[in-house]
Design a protein around this motif. Sequence first.
Motif, PDB file in Angstrom:
ATOM      1  N   ILE A 163       0.832  -1.206   0.000  1.00 12.76           N
ATOM      2  CA  ILE A 163       0.000   0.000   0.000  1.00 12.76           C
ATOM      3  C   ILE A 163       0.869   1.259   0.000  1.00 12.76           C
ATOM      4  O   ILE A 163       0.601   2.216  -0.736  1.00 12.76           O
ATOM      5  N   VAL A 164       1.923   1.255   0.812  1.00 10.12           N
ATOM      6  CA  VAL A 164       2.808   2.420   0.869  1.00 10.12           C
ATOM      7  C   VAL A 164       3.416   2.692  -0.510  1.00 10.12           C
ATOM      8  O   VAL A 164       3.458   3.839  -0.968  1.00 10.12           O
ATOM      9  N   SER A 165       3.865   1.647  -1.189  1.00 11.09           N
ATOM     10  CA  SER A 165       4.462   1.819  -2.511  1.00 11.09           C
ATOM     11  C   SER A 165       3.453   2.336  -3.520  1.00 11.09           C
ATOM     12  O   SER A 165       3.773   3.178  -4.366  1.00 11.09           O
ATOM     13  N   LEU A 225      -4.595   9.745 -15.690  1.00 13.64           N
ATOM     14  CA  LEU A 225      -4.457  10.445 -14.416  1.00 13.64           C
ATOM     15  C   LEU A 225      -5.667  10.206 -13.521  1.00 13.64           C
ATOM     16  O   LEU A 225      -5.531   9.987 -12.312  1.00 13.64           O
ATOM     17  N   ILE A 226      -6.849  10.222 -14.116  1.00 19.11           N
ATOM     18  CA  ILE A 226      -8.079   9.994 -13.356  1.00 19.11           C
ATOM     19  C   ILE A 226      -8.078   8.593 -12.757  1.00 19.11           C
ATOM     20  O   ILE A 226      -8.478   8.386 -11.601  1.00 19.11           O
ATOM     21  N   LEU A 227      -7.610   7.616 -13.540  1.00 17.67           N
ATOM     22  CA  LEU A 227      -7.551   6.242 -13.029  1.00 17.67           C
ATOM     23  C   LEU A 227      -6.605   6.129 -11.842  1.00 17.67           C
ATOM     24  O   LEU A 227      -6.878   5.406 -10.877  1.00 17.67           O
ATOM     25  N   VAL A 228      -5.483   6.839 -11.929  1.00 17.87           N
ATOM     26  CA  VAL A 228      -4.556   6.852 -10.791  1.00 17.87           C
ATOM     27  C   VAL A 228      -5.231   7.440  -9.558  1.00 17.87           C
ATOM     28  O   VAL A 228      -5.129   6.901  -8.452  1.00 17.87           O
ATOM     29  N   LEU A 229      -5.954   8.550  -9.749  1.00 20.12           N
ATOM     30  CA  LEU A 229      -6.657   9.192  -8.637  1.00 20.12           C
ATOM     31  C   LEU A 229      -7.687   8.256  -8.006  1.00 20.12           C
ATOM     32  O   LEU A 229      -7.755   8.117  -6.779  1.00 20.12           O
ATOM     33  N   ILE A 230      -8.481   7.612  -8.856  1.00 19.82           N
ATOM     34  CA  ILE A 230      -9.507   6.690  -8.349  1.00 19.82           C
ATOM     35  C   ILE A 230      -8.852   5.544  -7.593  1.00 19.82           C
ATOM     36  O   ILE A 230      -9.330   5.125  -6.529  1.00 19.82           O
ATOM     37  N   GLY A 231      -7.736   5.040  -8.158  1.00 21.48           N
ATOM     38  CA  GLY A 231      -7.024   3.960  -7.478  1.00 21.48           C
ATOM     39  C   GLY A 231      -6.548   4.365  -6.103  1.00 21.48           C
ATOM     40  O   GLY A 231      -6.665   3.601  -5.139  1.00 21.48           O
ATOM     41  N   MET A 232      -6.017   5.605  -5.981  1.00 17.93           N
ATOM     42  CA  MET A 232      -5.539   6.077  -4.676  1.00 17.93           C
ATOM     43  C   MET A 232      -6.699   6.216  -3.678  1.00 17.93           C
ATOM     44  O   MET A 232      -6.549   5.935  -2.496  1.00 17.93           O
ATOM     45  N   ILE A 233      -7.843   6.653  -4.181  1.00 22.86           N
ATOM     46  CA  ILE A 233      -9.017   6.796  -3.305  1.00 22.86           C
ATOM     47  C   ILE A 233      -9.442   5.448  -2.739  1.00 22.86           C
ATOM     48  O   ILE A 233      -9.709   5.302  -1.542  1.00 22.86           O
ATOM     49  N   PHE A 234      -9.477   4.428  -3.607  1.00 20.73           N
ATOM     50  CA  PHE A 234      -9.874   3.099  -3.136  1.00 20.73           C
ATOM     51  C   PHE A 234      -8.829   2.529  -2.175  1.00 20.73           C
ATOM     52  O   PHE A 234      -9.179   1.842  -1.198  1.00 20.73           O
ATOM     53  N   LEU A 235      -7.546   2.790  -2.434  1.00 18.12           N
ATOM     54  CA  LEU A 235      -6.521   2.315  -1.511  1.00 18.12           C
ATOM     55  C   LEU A 235      -6.669   2.991  -0.154  1.00 18.12           C
ATOM     56  O   LEU A 235      -6.500   2.348   0.903  1.00 18.12           O
ATOM     57  N   TYR A 236      -7.001   4.275  -0.165  1.00 17.52           N
ATOM     58  CA  TYR A 236      -7.207   5.009   1.097  1.00 17.52           C
ATOM     59  C   TYR A 236      -8.407   4.442   1.850  1.00 17.52           C
ATOM     60  O   TYR A 236      -8.338   4.183   3.055  1.00 17.52           O
ATOM     61  N   LEU A 237      -9.514   4.217   1.133  1.00 24.41           N
ATOM     62  CA  LEU A 237     -10.709   3.676   1.776  1.00 24.41           C
ATOM     63  C   LEU A 237     -10.474   2.286   2.339  1.00 24.41           C
ATOM     64  O   LEU A 237     -10.981   1.933   3.420  1.00 24.41           O
ATOM     65  N   GLY A 238      -9.679   1.501   1.614  1.00 25.07           N
ATOM     66  CA  GLY A 238      -9.424   0.139   2.063  1.00 25.07           C
ATOM     67  C   GLY A 238      -8.439   0.028   3.194  1.00 25.07           C
ATOM     68  O   GLY A 238      -8.299  -1.033   3.795  1.00 25.07           O
TER      69      GLY A 238
END
Length: 298
Positions: free
Chosen positions: A251-253, A283-296
Amino acid sequence: MWLILAFVSAFLLGCYEVNKKMSLNGNAVIPVLFFNTLISSLLFLPFIVLSYATDCLDGTLFYVPHVSFQTHVAVFIKAVIVLSSWIFGYFALKHLPLTISGPIKATQPVLTLLGALIIFGERLNLYQWIGVGFAVASFYLLSSSGKKEGIRFTHNKWIYFTVLSVILGALSGLYDKHLMRDLDVMTVQVWFNIYQCLMMLGVLLFLWFPRRKTTTPFQWRWNIIFISIFLCVADWVYFYALTYPDSMISIVSMIRRSNVLVTFAAGALFFHEKNLKSKVLDLILVLIGMIFLYLGTR
């Protein structure tokens, strides 16, 4: 807390990438990398002196302890891995648009994730897996954007250099998790920077200096100093995040590679790179991915 530290490190890493690109444009790669390692080593030298000669840093996060020869060997191995990744990455960054090299580097955590699952037994929840999926999808979209700029991923050696840099970077991340189980932050960061500097001195003197008149000339730029400052702080925060017992290197990486947001903005504002609209989806996909990682990981 380690999650917040990962996001802080990501922002600083983005600033590091931008200054690195500014330093490398039309400049000799090897001297830039050498001065980066030299300045980084000089930044940590006072902490070594104060730790070894006085007791004013005892008990603080900045104390550099005396360590065994085996520990130095372990940190030296990390320095070799990181420096190899940097050499490939610096040459690639010099010849590729920041909006191409940045998102490719953003896929590095996918390899780190696979290693974390296999080696450390880390397990992701549904939200985290969704975040990883978006990160992988962004890479394939990026390859299409690159073709519009004449960059064919299968016929461009600088793409291969970037990929090698990514593989070595993922290996370094897994090794970091291993090291931080037993070592403190300052031991790893201080000595791996010094070992890198010594190795780069050899590369500079024996490989670059004899051929300096037949290659790209070196120009001093103040961004070289900012490379070292941003990288040292970003790495310190990153290593400190890994000292938390519940931290997950996978997750950190992944979060660290959200620095692509900073590099994308810089590519548009400072370097006037092309086909930005087609890269926005990536870029949007990266953002969405970070949001889901944060939520998880909350």
